[in-house]
Design a protein around this motif. Structure first.
Motif, mmCIF file in Angstrom:
data_model
loop_
_atom_site.group_PDB
_atom_site.id
_atom_site.type_symbol
_atom_site.label_atom_id
_atom_site.label_comp_id
_atom_site.label_asym_id
_atom_site.label_seq_id
_atom_site.Cartn_x
_atom_site.Cartn_y
_atom_site.Cartn_z
ATOM 1 N N ALA A 16 6.378 -2.501 -11.352
ATOM 2 C CA ALA A 16 7.406 -2.475 -10.309
ATOM 3 C C ALA A 16 8.008 -3.870 -10.095
ATOM 4 O O ALA A 16 9.198 -3.998 -9.846
ATOM 5 N N VAL A 46 15.407 -7.059 -7.944
ATOM 6 C CA VAL A 46 14.641 -6.091 -7.149
ATOM 7 C C VAL A 46 15.188 -6.031 -5.730
ATOM 8 O O VAL A 46 15.485 -4.967 -5.198
ATOM 9 N N ASP A 72 18.746 -4.723 -5.503
ATOM 10 C CA ASP A 72 18.759 -3.305 -5.796
ATOM 11 C C ASP A 72 18.292 -2.472 -4.617
ATOM 12 O O ASP A 72 18.854 -1.435 -4.296
ATOM 13 N N ARG A 73 17.242 -2.939 -3.945
ATOM 14 C CA ARG A 73 16.562 -2.088 -2.959
ATOM 15 C C ARG A 73 17.069 -2.290 -1.535
ATOM 16 O O ARG A 73 16.955 -1.385 -0.711
ATOM 17 N N ILE A 74 17.601 -3.460 -1.241
ATOM 18 C CA ILE A 74 18.036 -3.733 0.139
ATOM 19 C C ILE A 74 19.557 -3.648 0.227
ATOM 20 O O ILE A 74 20.264 -4.340 -0.514
ATOM 21 N N GLU A 134 9.718 -9.491 -2.760
ATOM 22 C CA GLU A 134 9.938 -8.289 -3.585
ATOM 23 C C GLU A 134 8.906 -7.215 -3.245
ATOM 24 O O GLU A 134 9.237 -6.036 -3.154
ATOM 25 N N SER A 185 9.706 -5.083 -0.356
ATOM 26 C CA SER A 185 10.701 -4.034 -0.570
ATOM 27 C C SER A 185 10.108 -2.824 -1.298
ATOM 28 O O SER A 185 10.815 -1.844 -1.546
ATOM 29 N N SER A 186 8.819 -2.870 -1.637
ATOM 30 C CA SER A 186 8.184 -1.712 -2.282
ATOM 31 C C SER A 186 8.018 -0.592 -1.255
ATOM 32 O O SER A 186 7.951 -0.856 -0.055
ATOM 33 N N ASP A 187 7.940 0.635 -1.730
ATOM 34 C CA ASP A 187 7.843 1.777 -0.805
ATOM 35 C C ASP A 187 6.651 1.645 0.142
ATOM 36 O O ASP A 187 6.783 1.847 1.348
ATOM 37 N N GLN A 232 7.121 -1.219 2.644
ATOM 38 C CA GLN A 232 8.187 -0.850 3.579
ATOM 39 C C GLN A 232 7.647 -0.037 4.741
ATOM 40 O O GLN A 232 8.022 -0.228 5.892
ATOM 41 N N VAL A 254 14.729 0.541 2.824
ATOM 42 C CA VAL A 254 14.834 1.118 1.482
ATOM 43 C C VAL A 254 15.004 2.629 1.584
ATOM 44 O O VAL A 254 14.261 3.297 2.308
ATOM 45 N N GLU A 255 15.998 3.108 0.873
ATOM 46 C CA GLU A 255 16.315 4.532 0.925
ATOM 47 C C GLU A 255 15.132 5.379 0.472
ATOM 48 O O GLU A 255 14.445 5.034 -0.487
#
Ligand code: FE
Length: 339
Positions: A13, A100, A103-105, A276, A279-281, A284, A297-298
């Motif tokens: 990841a 990362v 992309d995620r934020i 980073e 921002s991982s699931d 988060q 994060v969506e």
């Protein structure tokens, strides 16, 4: 074995972790039990030791300034884009490029040059006494300036960063002239002069002193949780209704809990790896739940207490504007005598 599985998952990841070793020094204005898990999971996955200093945001900012080029701080974690702006203006952050994070934020929740990144959001909403107020009358921030709400509205002091950021967003959307008229109207509608923090405004609804109040969502979500007695009695929360303002317009004003890499970070790579990781699931979830906030994060869900407040459309204003308009925001409050 579990460690190896976790580590390799983290490496897939977050490739930046591959070079990880040593330590990372985090200066944080957070202090939540769930954060322990946040840090220990990161340590376990990367072998990087997390050192923390926790204090009020302003104390941490002054400390980093005073430490200067010798500051051991790698990361500053704090809340509100307005405060991040102050830290950034003082030269405390450095730019970070990370696929990362980009992309995620969502772009509006981070600094355009990577000086800071939002990891959870809070909404600044309208609460009301269900026995005294028709929610139809308070569906927008603008409505709080309507003379028919005279003597009903409570907010904290205008010098507070949350109030400055809200005003900065209003300036961005409607311009300074209308923003000033709004401040004048809300001040004229006050039930009392500002006192206390957001929780105190909620308490004042419960006690009948205020009928309408502005507060961040997490203070109410916290009051709803059974083991926290922020309000005098649990029944008090039943009396309080919530409105997410401007659902037919710009959306509800939101702000962030955020972090950035400090200008003279001695462990820069580890600092980026930690951001980073945030921002991982999994991180988060812990990060947002720690203060009853919304993950950025969506696809990551908020806690059930936070979900129970209801769904809403957030204002997607780039939060950097909250800092850029901050001086004007304070000037407008001052001009109308908003304490
Ligand atoms: Fe707060």
């Amino acid at each position: 074995m579990r460690f190896l599985v976790a580590l390799s998952a983290a490496l897939i990841a977050f490739p930046a972790l591959a070079q990880a070793a040593g330590e990372v020094n985090i200066y944080s204005s957070r202090h939540y039990d769930t954060d322990e898990r946040l840090y220990s999971d990161f340590e376990e996955a990367t072998g990087i030791t997390v050192n923390r200093i926790e204090d009020e945001a302003n104390v941490l900012i002054e400390r980093i300034k005073a430490e200067g080029a010798n500051s051991p701080a790698d990361i500053l974690l704090t809340v509100d884009a307005g405060r991040l702006y102050q830290a950034d203006q003082a030269g405390l952050f450095q730019p970070v490029e990370s696929e990362v994070l980009e992309d995620r934020i969502p772009a509006n929740l981070r600094h355009p040059d990577g000086h800071w990144f939002g990891f959870s959001t809070r909404a600044r909403v309208i609460f009301y006494d269900k026995a005294r107020v028709d929610p139809a009358d308070i569906q927008t921030y603008a409505s709080l300036a309507d003379p028919k709400l005279k003597g009903l509205v409570c907010t904290r002091s205008s010098s507070n960063i949350y109030m400055l950021s809200l005003m900065a967003a209003i300036i961005e959307h409607v311009g300074e002239e209308q923003a000033k008229a709004w401040a004048e109207g809300v001040w004229a509608n006050r039930a009392r002069d500002p006192e206390g923090g957001d929780t105190d405004q909620l308490r004042a609804i419960a006690s009948g002193q205020c009928a309408i109040a502005i507060s961040n969502t997490y203070y109410f979500a916290r009051a709803l949780s059974s083991d926290v007695r922020d309000l005098a009695n649990p029944d008090d929360t039943d009396r309080i209704g919530i409105v997410f303002p401007d659902q037919d317009g710009e959306g509800t004003h939101v702000n962030v809990s955020a972090g950035g890499v400090v200008a003279n970070a001695p462990n820069r790579d580890n600092a980026v790896a930690f951001l980073e990781y945030l921002s991982s699931d999994a991180a988060q979830k812990y990060f947002a739940d720690g203060n009853n906030e919304y993950p950025v994060v969506e696809g990551v869900e908020a806690s059930s207490a936070v979900e129970s407040l209801g769904a809403f459309e957030a204002d997607d204003l780039p939060l950097i504007a909250l800092g850029e308009n901050q001086a004007r925001a304070q000037a407008i409050y001052n001009e109308v005598g908003y304490q």
